[in-house]
Scaffold this motif. Structure first.
Motif, PDB file in Angstrom:
ATOM      1  N   ASP A 103       0.821  -1.195   0.000  1.00  0.00           N
ATOM      2  CA  ASP A 103       0.000   0.000   0.000  1.00  0.00           C
ATOM      3  C   ASP A 103       0.862   1.255   0.000  1.00  0.00           C
ATOM      4  O   ASP A 103       2.097   1.188   0.008  1.00  0.00           O
ATOM      5  CB  ASP A 103      -0.982  -0.004   1.181  1.00  0.00           C
ATOM      6  CG  ASP A 103      -0.261   0.000   2.524  1.00  0.00           C
ATOM      7  OD1 ASP A 103       0.979   0.117   2.540  1.00  0.00           O
ATOM      8  OD2 ASP A 103      -0.950  -0.108   3.552  1.00  0.00           O
TER       9      ASP A 103
ATOM     10  N   ILE B 162       1.470   3.705   2.216  1.00  0.00           N
ATOM     11  CA  ILE B 162       2.334   3.985   3.353  1.00  0.00           C
ATOM     12  C   ILE B 162       3.577   3.102   3.329  1.00  0.00           C
ATOM     13  O   ILE B 162       4.690   3.550   3.630  1.00  0.00           O
ATOM     14  CB  ILE B 162       1.568   3.835   4.693  1.00  0.00           C
ATOM     15  CG1 ILE B 162       2.486   4.203   5.870  1.00  0.00           C
ATOM     16  CG2 ILE B 162       1.025   2.442   4.864  1.00  0.00           C
ATOM     17  CD1 ILE B 162       2.999   5.608   5.859  1.00  0.00           C
TER      18      ILE B 162
ATOM     19  N   THR C  59      -3.883  10.003   8.387  1.00  0.00           N
ATOM     20  CA  THR C  59      -4.242   9.193   9.551  1.00  0.00           C
ATOM     21  C   THR C  59      -5.013   7.973   9.085  1.00  0.00           C
ATOM     22  O   THR C  59      -5.641   7.980   8.027  1.00  0.00           O
ATOM     23  CB  THR C  59      -5.105   9.993  10.532  1.00  0.00           C
ATOM     24  OG1 THR C  59      -6.263  10.483   9.848  1.00  0.00           O
ATOM     25  CG2 THR C  59      -4.330  11.160  11.119  1.00  0.00           C
ATOM     26  N   ALA C  60      -4.961   6.930   9.900  1.00  0.00           N
ATOM     27  CA  ALA C  60      -5.708   5.708   9.598  1.00  0.00           C
ATOM     28  C   ALA C  60      -7.038   5.735  10.334  1.00  0.00           C
ATOM     29  O   ALA C  60      -7.170   6.343  11.394  1.00  0.00           O
ATOM     30  CB  ALA C  60      -4.899   4.481  10.024  1.00  0.00           C
ATOM     31  N   SER C  61      -8.030   5.071   9.765  1.00  0.00           N
ATOM     32  CA  SER C  61      -9.356   5.051  10.390  1.00  0.00           C
ATOM     33  C   SER C  61      -9.378   4.189  11.642  1.00  0.00           C
ATOM     34  O   SER C  61     -10.263   4.318  12.492  1.00  0.00           O
ATOM     35  CB  SER C  61     -10.397   4.539   9.392  1.00  0.00           C
ATOM     36  OG  SER C  61     -10.038   3.244   8.928  1.00  0.00           O
ATOM     37  N   SER C  62      -8.418   3.303  11.770  1.00  0.00           N
ATOM     38  CA  SER C  62      -8.301   2.476  12.966  1.00  0.00           C
ATOM     39  C   SER C  62      -6.840   2.464  13.397  1.00  0.00           C
ATOM     40  O   SER C  62      -5.972   3.018  12.714  1.00  0.00           O
ATOM     41  CB  SER C  62      -8.778   1.041  12.687  1.00  0.00           C
ATOM     42  OG  SER C  62      -8.031   0.466  11.632  1.00  0.00           O
TER      43      SER C  62
ATOM     44  N   ALA D 107      -3.152   1.962  13.745  1.00  0.00           N
ATOM     45  CA  ALA D 107      -2.150   1.489  12.793  1.00  0.00           C
ATOM     46  C   ALA D 107      -0.995   0.799  13.494  1.00  0.00           C
ATOM     47  O   ALA D 107      -0.221   0.081  12.872  1.00  0.00           O
ATOM     48  CB  ALA D 107      -1.623   2.652  11.963  1.00  0.00           C
TER      49      ALA D 107
ATOM     50  N   ASN E  93      -1.328   3.343  19.162  1.00  0.00           N
ATOM     51  CA  ASN E  93      -2.574   4.048  18.855  1.00  0.00           C
ATOM     52  C   ASN E  93      -3.734   3.576  19.717  1.00  0.00           C
ATOM     53  O   ASN E  93      -4.800   4.200  19.742  1.00  0.00           O
ATOM     54  CB  ASN E  93      -2.947   3.868  17.377  1.00  0.00           C
ATOM     55  CG  ASN E  93      -1.995   4.563  16.434  1.00  0.00           C
ATOM     56  OD1 ASN E  93      -1.777   4.104  15.314  1.00  0.00           O
ATOM     57  ND2 ASN E  93      -1.409   5.666  16.863  1.00  0.00           N
TER      58      ASN E  93
ATOM     59  N   ARG F  51      -3.659  13.347  16.353  1.00  0.00           N
ATOM     60  CA  ARG F  51      -4.557  12.481  17.109  1.00  0.00           C
ATOM     61  C   ARG F  51      -4.652  12.863  18.589  1.00  0.00           C
ATOM     62  O   ARG F  51      -5.525  12.361  19.290  1.00  0.00           O
ATOM     63  CB  ARG F  51      -4.100  11.016  17.023  1.00  0.00           C
ATOM     64  CG  ARG F  51      -4.333  10.354  15.676  1.00  0.00           C
ATOM     65  CD  ARG F  51      -3.866   8.904  15.748  1.00  0.00           C
ATOM     66  NE  ARG F  51      -4.137   8.169  14.538  1.00  0.00           N
ATOM     67  CZ  ARG F  51      -5.288   7.549  14.262  1.00  0.00           C
ATOM     68  NH1 ARG F  51      -6.276   7.612  15.129  1.00  0.00           N
ATOM     69  NH2 ARG F  51      -5.432   6.883  13.133  1.00  0.00           N
TER      70      ARG F  51
END
Length: 513
Positions: free
Chosen positions: A110, A112, A258-261, A263, A267, A346
């Motif tokens: 992906d 990232i 940012t990630a939705s959950s 990472a 986090n 965050r």
């Protein structure tokens, strides 16, 4: 009040034994012009650019590939890397890092993962490999397609930019530590080497005073951080660093940062984040290169100020190493902490605490107290200056966060809920004495931010004359501040970059230590 002109040179006293007795060569290596002053060891030093009345040449940028560039010029990276004196390091370092690079190169597909691999490869490849590595990474970025439609290439307008930091820039800042030690150890200045000689033989640096506070110029990580983070919480570029500077990759469009959950396991730790989503900004084809070019050009001018010995001199034009250190370290601290604010999207609490320390730093650099910096009208004036200084293309990347910070200052007025419920134009504070103090909303916000900044030592005013107003502000405000308020520091950093002449006068301080 009449302003005091900033000197373009300063007088230093350099022991004859420095650099094996080649003192003048030491200064020339740092890009200074040297003239003897009197019969002693005094020398008047002036930067080359001040001597010639030209722009400094301490930092430069070349656009190697991307929109408007028909043929990529990746060979330029090798040319620059081979000229850099810090590239000649132990080859085992490259071997060890290359092993890690090869291991990571087979992991993940992906965006990232691809950007992470790119950064590691640029950072760890030998000088001879950089042309191939940069070319391959650029081709990969431009070929990447979205999962739902293989014909859509999101990074078709990607670009590659070579940021080249001159050797003279590092030498200029390293001389601070040299003079600091000489000023702190008179016997060393007189040529009694003693402990210094023993340290040299054991491989230690003898002029390392406080260099860790100004070491961001070596790889430019401190100074490129706020540029790369300009669109936070979105990412529009990555800037892998080398000892000559950086090979910067711009993506051509911002991506979600940012990630939705979660990472990574960290986090999962509990923290307060933003309460609202940030709209994805739109940028033009040439916006990325325009933003990178403006930023590096302004950094170059800023470093011209920061390394001018006259700026860090006394009223008698004697160079002051401690003044120079304090000025250089304060500027680097501003860049590092603004970059940290951008990175902690965050964590609202971390961002707020970082804002407080950035405001303290800005007070030193601008002469404006926190209550002035946080006035909405003052921030709006800074925004107008930034818009005038930044070209329209570059503004697509550099201005959104600054604009959001001003909106946040205005929105912070909504926290004074008593004013809203009582339908009052101002914040009307009833003091225990029975008197009423009326505060315009923008001033009430600025004072409230100062109250919270002071609360980093614990809530409650220490000074008797502050107790009443502090308690009243806490009672009138609901305690909620907009998440983007942390970007006020970025706004004033942009303003500082846009006006290096004002920075020179502020750092000189009329010749005061």
């Amino acid at each position: 009040m009449t302003s005091v002109a900033v000197p373009d040179s300063a007088v230093v006293n350099a022991p004859a034994w420095l650099w094996g007795g080649k003192v003048d060569k030491l200064f020339r290596t740092a890009g200074f012009r040297v003239r003897r002053e009197g019969s002693g060891g005094d020398r008047r030093i002036r930067t080359v650019e001040m001597e010639r009345r030209v722009r400094p040449d301490l930092l430069s940028i070349e656009n190697l590939a991307g929109p408007g560039i028909p043929l990529p010029r990746f060979h330029r990276i090798v040319d620059v890397a081979r000229r850099d004196e810090w590239e000649a390091v132990d080859k085992s370092i490259f071997e060890g890092l290359s092993t890690k690079r090869r291991a990571l190169s087979s992991q993940g597909n992906d965006v990232i993962d691809a950007l992470n691999r790119l950064q590691i490869q640029i950072a760890t490849s030998s000088a001879a490999q950089l042309e191939q590595v940069a070319g391959d990474a650029y081709s990969l970025l431009r070929r990447m397609a979205i999962e739902t439609d293989s014909k859509v290439r999101p990074f078709a307008n990607a670009g590659v930019h070579l940021v080249n930091r001159s050797v003279e820039l590092v030498h200029r800042l390293k001389t601070i530590g040299m003079f600091l030690r000489l000023e702190s150890e008179p016997q060393l200045a007189r040529g009694l080497l003693g402990a210094a000689s023993k340290a040299l033989k054991s491989g230690e640096h003898i002029f390392a005073s406080a260099f860790g506070l100004t070491s961001g110029v070596v790889t430019l990580d401190a100074y490129l951080g706020p540029l790369v983070g300009a669109l936070t919480p979105f990412v529009w570029a990555v800037a892998p660093t080398r000892t000559f500077g950086s090979v910067m990759f711009t993506l051509g469009q911002p991506i979600v940062g940012t990630a939705s959950s979660a990472a990574e396991p960290l986090n999962l730790l509990l923290s307060r984040g933003p309460t609202e989503a940030t709209k994805l900004p739109r940028i033009q084809v040439d916006s990325s290169s325009a933003a990178a070019n403006w930023w590096i050009e302004r950094l170059n001018l800023m470093f011209g100020v920061l390394t001018n010995p006259g700026v860090h001199s006394t009223s008698g034009e004697r160079y002051s190493a401690i003044k120079h250190l304090q000025n250089a370290a304060t500027v680097e601290q501003l860049f590092r902490r603004v970059g940290a604010i951008q990175a902690v999207h965050r964590d609202r609490d971390a961002r707020q605490v970082l804002l407080f320390t950035v405001l303290d730093t800005l007070e030193r650099l601008t002469g404006q107290p926190i209550e002035q910096l946080c006035l909405l009208s003052n921030a709006r004036r800074a925004l107008v200056r930034c818009r005038a200084a930044i070209p329209s293309g570059a503004a697509d990347v550099l201005m959104p966060a600054a604009e959001r910070s001003v909106v946040a200052l205005e929105d912070a007025q909504n926290g004074f809920y008593l004013r809203r419920q009582l339908r009052q134009a101002n914040v009307e504070i009833l003091l225990p004495s029975g008197a009423t103090r009326s505060l315009e909303p923008e001033r009430a916000v600025a004072m409230y931010v100062k109250v919270l900044r002071n609360a980093t030592h614990g809530h409650g005013a220490k000074h008797a004359n502050k107790i009443e107003i502090t308690n009243a502000l806490l009672a009138h405000h609901n305690g909620e501040l907009p998440h983007d308020l942390g970007l006020v520091g970025y706004l004033y950093l942009l303003d500082l970059l846009g006006n290096p002449e004002a920075l020179a006068a502020r750092l000189y301080r009329g010749g005061k230590d």
